[in-house]
Design a protein around this motif. Structure first.
Motif, PDB file in Angstrom:
ATOM      1  N   MET A 116       0.813  -1.213   0.000  1.00  0.00           N
ATOM      2  CA  MET A 116       0.000   0.000   0.000  1.00  0.00           C
ATOM      3  C   MET A 116       0.850   1.269   0.000  1.00  0.00           C
ATOM      4  O   MET A 116       0.398   2.327  -0.445  1.00  0.00           O
ATOM      5  N   PHE A 117       2.081   1.172   0.474  1.00  0.00           N
ATOM      6  CA  PHE A 117       3.002   2.302   0.420  1.00  0.00           C
ATOM      7  C   PHE A 117       3.241   2.744  -1.013  1.00  0.00           C
ATOM      8  O   PHE A 117       3.502   3.920  -1.285  1.00  0.00           O
ATOM      9  N   THR A 118       3.133   1.825  -1.968  1.00  0.00           N
ATOM     10  CA  THR A 118       3.426   2.157  -3.368  1.00  0.00           C
ATOM     11  C   THR A 118       2.390   3.079  -3.991  1.00  0.00           C
ATOM     12  O   THR A 118       2.580   3.527  -5.123  1.00  0.00           O
ATOM     13  N   VAL A 119       1.315   3.413  -3.282  1.00  0.00           N
ATOM     14  CA  VAL A 119       0.368   4.388  -3.813  1.00  0.00           C
ATOM     15  C   VAL A 119       1.060   5.708  -4.106  1.00  0.00           C
ATOM     16  O   VAL A 119       0.659   6.462  -5.007  1.00  0.00           O
ATOM     17  N   ILE A 120       2.142   6.001  -3.376  1.00  0.00           N
ATOM     18  CA  ILE A 120       2.808   7.288  -3.532  1.00  0.00           C
ATOM     19  C   ILE A 120       3.636   7.339  -4.824  1.00  0.00           C
ATOM     20  O   ILE A 120       4.157   8.396  -5.178  1.00  0.00           O
ATOM     21  N   GLU A 121       3.731   6.201  -5.547  1.00  0.00           N
ATOM     22  CA  GLU A 121       4.427   6.194  -6.831  1.00  0.00           C
ATOM     23  C   GLU A 121       3.532   6.625  -7.990  1.00  0.00           C
ATOM     24  O   GLU A 121       4.017   6.810  -9.099  1.00  0.00           O
ATOM     25  N   LEU A 122       2.246   6.763  -7.738  1.00  0.00           N
ATOM     26  CA  LEU A 122       1.327   7.088  -8.831  1.00  0.00           C
ATOM     27  C   LEU A 122       1.696   8.429  -9.454  1.00  0.00           C
ATOM     28  O   LEU A 122       1.825   9.432  -8.753  1.00  0.00           O
ATOM     29  N   PRO A 123       1.865   8.466 -10.777  1.00  0.00           N
ATOM     30  CA  PRO A 123       2.223   9.726 -11.436  1.00  0.00           C
ATOM     31  C   PRO A 123       1.031  10.670 -11.531  1.00  0.00           C
ATOM     32  O   PRO A 123      -0.127  10.254 -11.418  1.00  0.00           O
ATOM     33  N   PHE A 124       1.334  11.948 -11.700  1.00  0.00           N
ATOM     34  CA  PHE A 124       0.342  12.991 -11.954  1.00  0.00           C
ATOM     35  C   PHE A 124      -0.547  13.303 -10.742  1.00  0.00           C
ATOM     36  O   PHE A 124      -1.583  13.939 -10.896  1.00  0.00           O
ATOM     37  N   SER A 315      -1.993  16.010 -19.865  1.00  0.00           N
ATOM     38  CA  SER A 315      -3.341  15.465 -19.648  1.00  0.00           C
ATOM     39  C   SER A 315      -3.567  14.231 -20.515  1.00  0.00           C
ATOM     40  O   SER A 315      -4.174  13.239 -20.055  1.00  0.00           O
ATOM     41  N   GLU A 316      -3.075  14.293 -21.734  1.00  0.00           N
ATOM     42  CA  GLU A 316      -3.202  13.153 -22.642  1.00  0.00           C
ATOM     43  C   GLU A 316      -2.484  11.921 -22.086  1.00  0.00           C
ATOM     44  O   GLU A 316      -3.011  10.802 -22.105  1.00  0.00           O
ATOM     45  N   LEU A 317      -1.290  12.125 -21.567  1.00  0.00           N
ATOM     46  CA  LEU A 317      -0.528  11.017 -20.981  1.00  0.00           C
ATOM     47  C   LEU A 317      -1.241  10.444 -19.762  1.00  0.00           C
ATOM     48  O   LEU A 317      -1.323   9.223 -19.592  1.00  0.00           O
ATOM     49  N   ARG A 318      -1.736  11.339 -18.909  1.00  0.00           N
ATOM     50  CA  ARG A 318      -2.407  10.878 -17.691  1.00  0.00           C
ATOM     51  C   ARG A 318      -3.592   9.982 -18.035  1.00  0.00           C
ATOM     52  O   ARG A 318      -3.803   8.927 -17.413  1.00  0.00           O
ATOM     53  N   GLU A 319      -4.392  10.385 -19.009  1.00  0.00           N
ATOM     54  CA  GLU A 319      -5.554   9.595 -19.391  1.00  0.00           C
ATOM     55  C   GLU A 319      -5.148   8.264 -20.006  1.00  0.00           C
ATOM     56  O   GLU A 319      -5.765   7.227 -19.747  1.00  0.00           O
ATOM     57  N   GLU A 320      -4.109   8.276 -20.812  1.00  0.00           N
ATOM     58  CA  GLU A 320      -3.694   7.045 -21.489  1.00  0.00           C
ATOM     59  C   GLU A 320      -3.097   6.040 -20.509  1.00  0.00           C
ATOM     60  O   GLU A 320      -3.362   4.841 -20.596  1.00  0.00           O
ATOM     61  N   VAL A 321      -2.292   6.514 -19.557  1.00  0.00           N
ATOM     62  CA  VAL A 321      -1.658   5.602 -18.609  1.00  0.00           C
ATOM     63  C   VAL A 321      -2.672   5.061 -17.603  1.00  0.00           C
ATOM     64  O   VAL A 321      -2.665   3.877 -17.267  1.00  0.00           O
ATOM     65  N   ASP A 322      -3.551   5.942 -17.084  1.00  0.00           N
ATOM     66  CA  ASP A 322      -4.584   5.553 -16.124  1.00  0.00           C
ATOM     67  C   ASP A 322      -3.986   4.711 -14.994  1.00  0.00           C
ATOM     68  O   ASP A 322      -4.516   3.655 -14.619  1.00  0.00           O
ATOM     69  N   ALA A 323      -2.872   5.181 -14.444  1.00  0.00           N
ATOM     70  CA  ALA A 323      -2.107   4.394 -13.474  1.00  0.00           C
ATOM     71  C   ALA A 323      -2.877   4.131 -12.190  1.00  0.00           C
ATOM     72  O   ALA A 323      -2.764   3.046 -11.599  1.00  0.00           O
TER      73      ALA A 323
END
Length: 371
Positions: A116-124, A315-323
């Motif tokens: 659960m610590f890895t939540v902080i790796e989420l980009p954007f 914004s385009e990258l964020r939507e495409e990755v949907d991390a």
């Protein structure tokens, strides 16, 4: 996280490895017992994958000095840098089984032990490392699912260490996604997924290998590094182009201590560790700012040019990755209530962003002022 060299001669390295092996055997028998030395003092063995000149190491050095002072020498720290005691991916287990008492745990190495610590790796999610680190601490106190991983592993969070926001260093200029397509870029963790979405070819390698790989043309650039990291790896004078890809805070690390050992200490020692740890974020930011300023100066003096990816392309990258949704789905399949962790993470980021005006060294440098 100013003191130590990043490379050790081969014969010295062998001596360190031999000494570390002996120390590991001794620690296995004693570190987790919670027992003090014959004179009632504690020597805490700290393992880290960082070298001794990094801003992260400088932050923990300051912490150790203040702890020693606060306990009148009752608690001291012995440092084991650059994986000389255990590998980075063993940090949590080593702290649990007694090979170490304390450890720096990088989120990139924590997926199996502290998922659960890895939540902080989420980009954007945020471009403010202070906000990110405060969220790491608050999740530990406020979210049961997040905390359970630490309790299960028998380790206690003392404080987080910042890495900063992700930068892309390149040999040739890039100002938009078209310029990145087809380039080989060193990347790791979820940042690799962003590079793939951008059309680049992510290449896995250690940070120590970037300088030579760029010199030989093996890669065209690098990311999964922040501006304060560059002097440590010789990159602040050899990177002609720096791009802010808009990823923001991409990773972090934390300092943990064996819980049984901590609970076995006298109350005044536990209080000292807790009180000094409350200043840990400040230590980390101050040391990161100092190295960030050095890096910014060296980049400018070498003629480096800076650019930011256009907002519409971010914004385009964020939507495409949907991390974020992928992260939730991955861990819910493993039985975690990952949605609650993500929701709390975002809530805390929103709350903390209202009161923090901290500017990452990359943002400060690109703004024209000192980092």
């Amino acid at each position: 996280m100013k003191a130590f060299g990043s490379h050790t001669p081969n014969r010295s390295r062998r001596r360190l490895q031999a000494a570390a092996a002996g120390a590991a055997l001794a620690l296995t028998a004693t570190a987790c017992s919670g027992a003090a030395g014959a004179d009632g003092t504690y020597v805490l063995h700290y393992t880290t994958y960082s070298n001794s000149t990094s801003d992260q190491s400088r932050a923990i050095q300051r912490w150790a000095e203040e702890v020693e002072e606060a306990t009148d020498g009752g608690v001291t720290v012995r440092f084991h840098y650059s994986q000389s005691l255990v590998g980075a991916d063993e940090s949590v287990q080593a702290t649990l089984d007694g090979r170490a008492d304390m450890a720096q745990v990088g989120s990139i190495y924590a997926a199996s032990d502290l998922s659960m610590f890895t939540v902080i790796e989420l980009p954007f999610e945020t471009k403010n490392p202070e906000v990110q680190m405060t969220a790491i601490e608050r999740l530990y106190e406020e979210n049961e699912v997040y905390r359970e991983d630490f309790d299960r592993q028998g380790v206690r969070l003392l404080f987080p260490l910042p890495l900063g926001i992700a930068a892309v260093g390149l040999q040739q200029e890039a100002r938009d996604l078209d310029d990145l397509r087809g380039r080989s870029v060193r990347a790791g963790g979820l940042t690799s997924e962003v590079m793939l979405a951008a059309g680049a070819n992510p290449v896995a390698m250690t940070a120590n290998d970037i300088y030579e790989s760029m010199s030989r043309g093996v890669v065209d650039g690098y990311t999964s590094l922040a501006i304060a990291n560059l002097p440590t790896f010789g990159l602040s004078t050899t990177t002609p182009y720096v791009l802010d890809p808009g990823i923001g805070a991409y990773s972090s690390s934390i300092v943990v201590v064996n819980e049984e050992l901590f609970q076995g200490m006298p109350q005044e020692y536990r209080d000292a560790l807790t009180e000094v740890s409350a200043r840990g974020i400040s230590f980390g930011l101050e040391e990161m700012d100092a190295l960030g300023e050095t890096s910014c100066t060296e980049l400018r003096e070498s003629g480096a040019e800076f650019a930011s990816l256009p907002e519409d392309q971010v914004s385009e990258l964020r939507e495409e990755v949907d991390a974020a949704e992928s992260w939730v789905a991955r861990y819910e399949e493993r039985g975690y209530d990952a949605r609650s962790v993500l929701d709390d993470y975002r809530r805390i980021i929103a709350e903390e962003s209202e009161s923090s005006d901290y500017a990452d060294p990359l943002v400060a440098c690109m703004g024209g002022g000192d980092a």
